[in-house]
Enzyme design. Sequence first.
Site, PDB file in Angstrom:
ATOM      1  N   SER A   1      47.413  57.877  62.901  1.00  0.00           N
ATOM      2  CA  SER A   1      48.776  57.685  62.753  1.00  0.00           C
ATOM      3  C   SER A   1      49.218  56.809  64.018  1.00  0.00           C
ATOM      4  CB  SER A   1      49.505  59.152  63.034  1.00  0.00           C
ATOM      5  OG  SER A   1      50.690  58.909  63.528  1.00  0.00           O
TER       6      SER A   1
ATOM      7  N   GLU B   1      49.534  49.832  76.999  1.00  0.00           N
ATOM      8  CA  GLU B   1      50.597  49.762  75.732  1.00  0.00           C
ATOM      9  C   GLU B   1      51.731  50.907  75.872  1.00  0.00           C
ATOM     10  OE1 GLU B   1      47.246  49.933  75.258  1.00  0.00           O
ATOM     11  OE2 GLU B   1      46.832  51.573  73.906  1.00  0.00           O
TER      12      GLU B   1
ATOM     13  N   GLU C   1      55.765  59.246  58.651  1.00  0.00           N
ATOM     14  CA  GLU C   1      54.676  58.108  58.337  1.00  0.00           C
ATOM     15  C   GLU C   1      53.588  58.755  57.275  1.00  0.00           C
ATOM     16  OE1 GLU C   1      52.256  57.530  61.900  1.00  0.00           O
ATOM     17  OE2 GLU C   1      51.122  56.144  60.701  1.00  0.00           O
TER      18      GLU C   1
ATOM     19  N   GLU D   1      55.883  61.700  62.500  1.00  0.00           N
ATOM     20  CA  GLU D   1      54.349  61.610  61.920  1.00  0.00           C
ATOM     21  C   GLU D   1      54.676  62.014  60.199  1.00  0.00           C
ATOM     22  OE1 GLU D   1      50.540  62.116  64.232  1.00  0.00           O
ATOM     23  OE2 GLU D   1      51.103  64.216  63.675  1.00  0.00           O
TER      24      GLU D   1
ATOM     25  N   LYS E   1      45.214  63.051  79.212  1.00  0.00           N
ATOM     26  CA  LYS E   1      46.582  62.443  79.301  1.00  0.00           C
ATOM     27  C   LYS E   1      46.785  61.570  80.314  1.00  0.00           C
ATOM     28  CE  LYS E   1      48.317  65.039  75.912  1.00  0.00           C
ATOM     29  NZ  LYS E   1      48.527  64.561  74.533  1.00  0.00           N
TER      30      LYS E   1
ATOM     31  N   CYS F   1      44.778  72.270  72.400  1.00  0.00           N
ATOM     32  CA  CYS F   1      45.131  72.101  74.013  1.00  0.00           C
ATOM     33  C   CYS F   1      44.998  73.398  74.689  1.00  0.00           C
ATOM     34  CB  CYS F   1      46.554  71.702  73.881  1.00  0.00           C
ATOM     35  SG  CYS F   1      46.966  70.073  72.912  1.00  0.00           S
TER      36      CYS F   1
ATOM     37  N   CYS G   1      47.632  62.759  68.531  1.00  0.00           N
ATOM     38  CA  CYS G   1      48.235  63.494  69.558  1.00  0.00           C
ATOM     39  C   CYS G   1      47.256  63.678  70.764  1.00  0.00           C
ATOM     40  CB  CYS G   1      48.546  64.980  69.027  1.00  0.00           C
ATOM     41  SG  CYS G   1      49.875  65.034  68.002  1.00  0.00           S
TER      42      CYS G   1
ATOM     43  N   GLU H   1      45.571  58.371  79.243  1.00  0.00           N
ATOM     44  CA  GLU H   1      46.660  57.883  78.333  1.00  0.00           C
ATOM     45  C   GLU H   1      47.749  57.300  78.924  1.00  0.00           C
ATOM     46  OE1 GLU H   1      48.799  60.925  75.868  1.00  0.00           O
ATOM     47  OE2 GLU H   1      48.652  59.767  73.998  1.00  0.00           O
TER      48      GLU H   1
END
Lengths: 579, 124
Positions: free
Chosen positions: A318, A365, A281, A278, A357, A502, A298, A360
């Site tokens: 990102s 993908e 990037e 990150e 999550k 979190c 995230c 996710e």
Amino acid sequence: MVKLVIDNKPVEVEEGTTILEAARQNGIDIPTLCFLKDINEVGDCRMCIVEVEGRKGFATSCIQTVEEGMVVKTHSPEILEARKTILDLILSNHHKDCLTCSRSGNCELQALSIKFNVQKVEYEGEMSKHKIDDKSPAIVRDFNKCILCRRCVATCKNVQEIGAIDCIERGFSSCISTTYDHSLNDVDCTFCGQCIESCPTGALREKEYIDEVWEKLKDESTYVVVQTAPAVRVALGEEFGYPIGTNVKGKMVTALKNMGFDKVFDTNTGADFTIMEEANEFIERVKNKGTLPMITSCSPGWVRFAEKNYPDLLDHLSTCKSPHQMFGAIIKSYLAQKEGIAPHKICTVSVMPCIAKKYEASREEMEVDGNRDVDYVITTRELSRMIRQANISFRELEDSDFDDPMGEATGAGAIFGTTGGVMEAALRTAADTLEGKNLEKLEYTQVRGEKGIKRAELSLGGMPIKVVVASGLSNARKIMEEIKNGTADYQFVEIMACPGGCVMGGGQPIKSSKIRSAVDVRKLRADSLYSIDEASTIRKSHENPAIQKIYQEFLEKPGSHKAHKYLHTHYTAKEKYEI
Amino acid sequence: MNGKAEPDDLNKLERLANNIKKSAICGLGQTAPNPVLSTLKYFREEYVEHVSYNKCRAGYCRALCNLVINPEKCRGCGICKRNCPVGAISGEVKMPHEINQKICIKCGTCADKCPFHAIEKQTI
């Protein structure tokens, strides 16, 4: 200041205080059910009624403000009888299958039943019947256990400003549901799981993958690898009687090893990968005049929110996967190669403080060469249930360390678990990279703290940059609106879907309304993470020897072709549910 | 209403109504129990009859009444038999008909249809 008398005790409180707060400030407890401080103060459950002298009928203490000279009785026999009647009426339409309920032992309704000595069902009659909605990969709704307190509705509408759920129908058929009673999977829900955290009963819960994980652990031909997120270690102990925010990392690792996981890794190392990618990037985008501001990715709840609400602005996100997905990909490639195990023989389990999550990990993908990055995601709560199932006396366990070769993580990885942490960790690495030397500045206190939106101006390598940290989806929406209008003058944004990051995720141990109003759970858990960071010898992701080694041996350098294959992803606009 | 109440249920009903009246937040909730409370006050003996003797003098509570055909009024036209949704009525044309109480669901359709008002409620 206002003077009043509560239970024969003269007290003095500030003007505008509710009777409930005034009583609690003076050590007098009033039972509540629908009350959730600052979120749901509507007075619809009637549990907190009190007697006010000279007033016809009972007053609702959670919404009634104090008046000069008020004489309040909170526990007169009439009040106790009325409260018991109210509880009996709520119970009359509640499916009382406590034995098989995931909230048994931590249910506010059950606690009240014990408090009021409910020995039999007073009012038996018709019960409402709802179908269980378990279509989504993350949340299960069983409204046969719902008591219509509306805490989830208020959280979704007022805290997250999503409004995916509300009360539908009238009278006896009233039910908390979605538009046209669709599954949560098909509406604008982001799976942040904050509704689960606010539910007093077992009407909302996570989709469990405990049985599946036990199956894999039984199967000897499968190499089962587990990783635990930073926020799990500071909350898991709460399920075993430790004070809020206790760091039980050592015991947690021992418990996981005893349960039979072949390797126990730390997602903090995955977080270090995320920072490497990150920060790289970000620097690339700044140097090459790419799309700015760049926003972290995230938090899967946030990603789903962005895909649904701001499909035109997805370039700002990102392309990095979230830490546990990156780590899963590394386990099934680098570790598989190193240990000589076929990737399809490896099962990766993530222990996360998060509900989204789960969603996710199920995204199309999130796989490389046909291998799913993460096979199962379980929450902190599910892990505590598994530890109990395995008959492990958690408090008696010895401490042990995460497994090598990826056991070592930095302090930067640890603070990922709280709002501002990803930003701080990324700044540490970006500053060093841009300056080209090892800077002493480590702590970016401007991005810490409880505020929903935190703004800071910094200088990185002589370049002035502005950063923003937002937590909670209502704040995320404000930032996205600024970017959309073109009023955004900042370059780097961290967004977390859950208010507080979190540590307050939808998969964390559920705290009752009373605890939530008395202590700042977020702060206790976050402080514990910051002290882990302070105690770490390595506090910058790029200095992690394990990370350096993997880049040397496998990934080449941040942003390389290989790194993109394993550690990056892409986003697709998702249709918003239109009526 | 279905004949299963016990004497203590009257006190329970009264307590419930009073508690709702005092603890409800809205005006509707505060007044909804009033009809129950005032009938309990002025017509308590009817409540007691229901609970203790399974008797409904108004003939309103279905569980406490049977529908029977008065043979003196019945002309045997068969309208009730044709309209009964559960086939509980039998009888020859022009002869008094009869309702089988085991099958009857006490819906009252026969009483509504009978042109001669021959169907009557009979307390059990």
